[in-house]
Design a protein around this motif. Structure first.
Motif, PDB file in Angstrom:
ATOM      1  N   VAL A 110       0.850  -1.197   0.000  1.00 62.60           N
ATOM      2  CA  VAL A 110       0.000   0.000   0.000  1.00 62.60           C
ATOM      3  C   VAL A 110       0.886   1.248   0.000  1.00 62.60           C
ATOM      4  CG1 VAL A 110      -1.650   1.350   1.370  1.00 62.60           C
ATOM      5  CG2 VAL A 110      -2.011  -1.102   1.039  1.00 62.60           C
ATOM      6  N   HIS A 111       1.905   1.236   0.841  1.00 64.13           N
ATOM      7  CA  HIS A 111       2.849   2.360   0.869  1.00 64.13           C
ATOM      8  C   HIS A 111       3.542   2.498  -0.490  1.00 64.13           C
ATOM      9  CE1 HIS A 111       5.913   5.123   2.459  1.00 64.13           C
ATOM     10  NE2 HIS A 111       6.678   4.508   1.578  1.00 64.13           N
ATOM     11  N   ALA A 112       3.980   1.389  -1.053  1.00 62.76           N
ATOM     12  CA  ALA A 112       4.671   1.415  -2.342  1.00 62.76           C
ATOM     13  C   ALA A 112       3.778   1.995  -3.435  1.00 62.76           C
ATOM     14  CB  ALA A 112       5.138   0.004  -2.724  1.00 62.76           C
ATOM     15  N   LEU A 113       2.506   1.652  -3.418  1.00 56.31           N
ATOM     16  CA  LEU A 113       1.566   2.191  -4.402  1.00 56.31           C
ATOM     17  C   LEU A 113       1.490   3.710  -4.292  1.00 56.31           C
ATOM     18  CD1 LEU A 113      -0.616   1.907  -6.581  1.00 56.31           C
ATOM     19  CD2 LEU A 113      -2.260   1.452  -4.719  1.00 56.31           C
ATOM     20  N   ALA A 114       1.328   4.202  -3.091  1.00 57.40           N
ATOM     21  CA  ALA A 114       1.276   5.658  -2.894  1.00 57.40           C
ATOM     22  C   ALA A 114       2.599   6.298  -3.304  1.00 57.40           C
ATOM     23  CB  ALA A 114       0.948   5.979  -1.445  1.00 57.40           C
ATOM     24  N   PHE A 115       3.702   5.645  -2.980  1.00 61.62           N
ATOM     25  CA  PHE A 115       5.028   6.173  -3.319  1.00 61.62           C
ATOM     26  C   PHE A 115       5.223   6.279  -4.828  1.00 61.62           C
ATOM     27  CE2 PHE A 115       9.464   4.996  -4.449  1.00 61.62           C
ATOM     28  CZ  PHE A 115      10.059   6.215  -4.134  1.00 61.62           C
ATOM     29  N   VAL A 116       4.952   5.196  -5.573  1.00 65.22           N
ATOM     30  CA  VAL A 116       5.181   5.255  -7.020  1.00 65.22           C
ATOM     31  C   VAL A 116       4.272   6.288  -7.675  1.00 65.22           C
ATOM     32  CG1 VAL A 116       6.131   2.909  -7.170  1.00 65.22           C
ATOM     33  CG2 VAL A 116       3.682   3.278  -7.640  1.00 65.22           C
ATOM     34  N   ARG A 117       3.096   6.479  -7.117  1.00 67.19           N
ATOM     35  CA  ARG A 117       2.209   7.526  -7.639  1.00 67.19           C
ATOM     36  C   ARG A 117       2.772   8.912  -7.354  1.00 67.19           C
ATOM     37  NH1 ARG A 117      -3.687   4.910  -5.936  1.00 67.19           N
ATOM     38  NH2 ARG A 117      -3.825   3.509  -7.745  1.00 67.19           N
ATOM     39  N   ARG A 118       3.363   9.099  -6.176  1.00 73.52           N
ATOM     40  CA  ARG A 118       3.989  10.391  -5.873  1.00 73.52           C
ATOM     41  C   ARG A 118       5.172  10.653  -6.793  1.00 73.52           C
ATOM     42  NH1 ARG A 118       2.589   8.823  -0.634  1.00 73.52           N
ATOM     43  NH2 ARG A 118       4.639   7.953  -0.149  1.00 73.52           N
ATOM     44  N   VAL A 119       5.939   9.635  -7.089  1.00 71.15           N
ATOM     45  CA  VAL A 119       7.081   9.799  -7.997  1.00 71.15           C
ATOM     46  C   VAL A 119       6.572  10.248  -9.368  1.00 71.15           C
ATOM     47  CG1 VAL A 119       8.950   8.590  -9.215  1.00 71.15           C
ATOM     48  CG2 VAL A 119       8.587   8.185  -6.772  1.00 71.15           C
ATOM     49  N   ARG A 120       5.551   9.573  -9.890  1.00 79.96           N
ATOM     50  CA  ARG A 120       5.010   9.950 -11.207  1.00 79.96           C
ATOM     51  C   ARG A 120       4.485  11.385 -11.211  1.00 79.96           C
ATOM     52  NH1 ARG A 120       2.255   4.922 -11.355  1.00 79.96           N
ATOM     53  NH2 ARG A 120       0.286   6.019 -11.094  1.00 79.96           N
ATOM     54  N   ALA A 121       3.888  11.799 -10.105  1.00 80.68           N
ATOM     55  CA  ALA A 121       3.303  13.141 -10.023  1.00 80.68           C
ATOM     56  C   ALA A 121       4.319  14.185  -9.561  1.00 80.68           C
ATOM     57  CB  ALA A 121       2.112  13.129  -9.073  1.00 80.68           C
ATOM     58  N   ALA A 122       5.538  13.758  -9.266  1.00 85.05           N
ATOM     59  CA  ALA A 122       6.590  14.643  -8.743  1.00 85.05           C
ATOM     60  C   ALA A 122       6.118  15.362  -7.483  1.00 85.05           C
ATOM     61  CB  ALA A 122       7.060  15.632  -9.804  1.00 85.05           C
ATOM     62  N   GLU A 123       5.461  14.619  -6.603  1.00 84.35           N
ATOM     63  CA  GLU A 123       4.965  15.163  -5.339  1.00 84.35           C
ATOM     64  C   GLU A 123       5.870  14.728  -4.194  1.00 84.35           C
ATOM     65  OE1 GLU A 123       1.018  13.590  -5.021  1.00 84.35           O
ATOM     66  OE2 GLU A 123       0.192  15.019  -6.451  1.00 84.35           O
ATOM     67  N   HIS A 124       5.911  15.571  -3.181  1.00 79.91           N
ATOM     68  CA  HIS A 124       6.700  15.271  -1.988  1.00 79.91           C
ATOM     69  C   HIS A 124       5.817  15.354  -0.757  1.00 79.91           C
ATOM     70  CE1 HIS A 124      10.575  15.324  -4.051  1.00 79.91           C
ATOM     71  NE2 HIS A 124      10.100  16.329  -4.748  1.00 79.91           N
ATOM     72  N   LEU A 125       6.143  14.532   0.223  1.00 77.68           N
ATOM     73  CA  LEU A 125       5.451  14.577   1.504  1.00 77.68           C
ATOM     74  C   LEU A 125       6.064  15.654   2.385  1.00 77.68           C
ATOM     75  CD1 LEU A 125       5.280  10.752   2.228  1.00 77.68           C
ATOM     76  CD2 LEU A 125       3.409  12.240   1.483  1.00 77.68           C
ATOM     77  N   ASP A 126       5.276  16.123   3.346  1.00 74.67           N
ATOM     78  CA  ASP A 126       5.799  17.067   4.321  1.00 74.67           C
ATOM     79  C   ASP A 126       6.836  16.363   5.196  1.00 74.67           C
ATOM     80  OD1 ASP A 126       4.068  19.036   3.399  1.00 74.67           O
ATOM     81  OD2 ASP A 126       2.532  18.581   4.896  1.00 74.67           O
ATOM     82  N   ALA A 127       7.724  17.141   5.738  1.00 77.21           N
ATOM     83  CA  ALA A 127       8.770  16.601   6.613  1.00 77.21           C
ATOM     84  C   ALA A 127       8.161  16.001   7.871  1.00 77.21           C
ATOM     85  CB  ALA A 127       9.758  17.699   6.975  1.00 77.21           C
ATOM     86  N   LEU A 128       8.812  14.981   8.374  1.00 79.73           N
ATOM     87  CA  LEU A 128       8.444  14.354   9.647  1.00 79.73           C
ATOM     88  C   LEU A 128       9.524  14.649  10.663  1.00 79.73           C
ATOM     89  CD1 LEU A 128       7.252  10.824   8.471  1.00 79.73           C
ATOM     90  CD2 LEU A 128       5.831  12.733   9.221  1.00 79.73           C
ATOM     91  N   ASP A 129       9.202  14.417  11.911  1.00 84.84           N
ATOM     92  CA  ASP A 129      10.172  14.587  12.984  1.00 84.84           C
ATOM     93  C   ASP A 129      11.347  13.644  12.743  1.00 84.84           C
ATOM     94  OD1 ASP A 129      11.633  14.718  15.331  1.00 84.84           O
ATOM     95  OD2 ASP A 129       9.888  14.552  16.633  1.00 84.84           O
ATOM     96  N   ASP A 130      12.523  14.191  12.600  1.00 85.02           N
ATOM     97  CA  ASP A 130      13.720  13.399  12.330  1.00 85.02           C
ATOM     98  C   ASP A 130      14.045  12.418  13.451  1.00 85.02           C
ATOM     99  OD1 ASP A 130      14.910  13.405   9.879  1.00 85.02           O
ATOM    100  OD2 ASP A 130      16.635  14.597  10.489  1.00 85.02           O
ATOM    101  N   GLN A 131      13.479  12.632  14.630  1.00 84.70           N
ATOM    102  CA  GLN A 131      13.722  11.710  15.746  1.00 84.70           C
ATOM    103  C   GLN A 131      13.217  10.309  15.423  1.00 84.70           C
ATOM    104  OE1 GLN A 131      16.078  13.067  17.365  1.00 84.70           O
ATOM    105  NE2 GLN A 131      15.193  12.919  19.405  1.00 84.70           N
ATOM    106  N   LEU A 132      12.259  10.208  14.520  1.00 87.86           N
ATOM    107  CA  LEU A 132      11.754   8.886  14.139  1.00 87.86           C
ATOM    108  C   LEU A 132      12.849   8.022  13.531  1.00 87.86           C
ATOM    109  CD1 LEU A 132       8.302   9.864  12.611  1.00 87.86           C
ATOM    110  CD2 LEU A 132       8.694   8.593  14.722  1.00 87.86           C
ATOM    111  N   ALA A 133      13.819   8.644  12.904  1.00 85.41           N
ATOM    112  CA  ALA A 133      14.928   7.886  12.312  1.00 85.41           C
ATOM    113  C   ALA A 133      15.700   7.128  13.380  1.00 85.41           C
ATOM    114  CB  ALA A 133      15.849   8.810  11.529  1.00 85.41           C
ATOM    115  N   ALA A 134      15.686   7.625  14.605  1.00 85.99           N
ATOM    116  CA  ALA A 134      16.380   6.951  15.702  1.00 85.99           C
ATOM    117  C   ALA A 134      15.731   5.599  16.028  1.00 85.99           C
ATOM    118  CB  ALA A 134      16.398   7.835  16.945  1.00 85.99           C
ATOM    119  N   GLU A 135      14.512   5.378  15.528  1.00 84.86           N
ATOM    120  CA  GLU A 135      13.798   4.125  15.769  1.00 84.86           C
ATOM    121  C   GLU A 135      14.259   3.016  14.820  1.00 84.86           C
ATOM    122  OE1 GLU A 135      11.584   3.778  18.304  1.00 84.86           O
ATOM    123  OE2 GLU A 135      12.083   5.862  18.811  1.00 84.86           O
TER     124      GLU A 135
END
Length: 131
Positions: free
Chosen positions: A56-81
């Protein structure tokens, strides 16, 4: 050959306002093998539920790539997970897919995909209950 995961995904979203198109299928057929390769080399096994969530995530992602869309930034602290090196490895995976499309995914895309791998890895490490 039809990818069973893409077929499960198509079935799951068939009655939504955004069913899987032939273009989506082609893009997923290019992207999902990259995720499988990374999972395999990392020893990560996706159960059925996590695999569908990733699709499901991959589907949304490939659609964003085709549309040249970007998501809003998330809290970088999540990367620590995520496990050490996971963000870099997932960045490479995403860049491999995006380069031929002339798209540069923002860190949010990397983080969200890395969290799918992290969740699957953690679930696989949990002890199974004894009967």
């Amino acid at each position: 050959m039809n990818d069973p995961l893409i077929e499960r995904l198509a079935d799951a979203v068939r009655d939504t306002g955004h069913p899987v198109t032939d273009t989506d299928r082609a893009d997923l057929a290019a992207f999902l093998p990259l995720t499988r390769e990374y999972a395999g080399t990392s020893g990560i096994v996706f159960d059925d539920t996590r695999a569908l969530a990733l699709a499901v995530h991959a589907l949304a992602f490939v659609r964003r790539v085709r549309a040249a869309e970007h998501l809003d930034a998330l809290d970088d602290q999540l990367a620590a997970e995520t496990a050490p090196g996971r963000m870099d490895a997932v960045r490479t995976l995403i860049d491999t897919y995006c380069a031929p499309h002339g798209f540069h995914a923002h860190r949010t895309e990397v983080l969200l995909l890395a969290l799918h791998f992290e969740t699957a890895a953690q679930i696989a490490q949990q002890p199974t209950p004894q009967a």
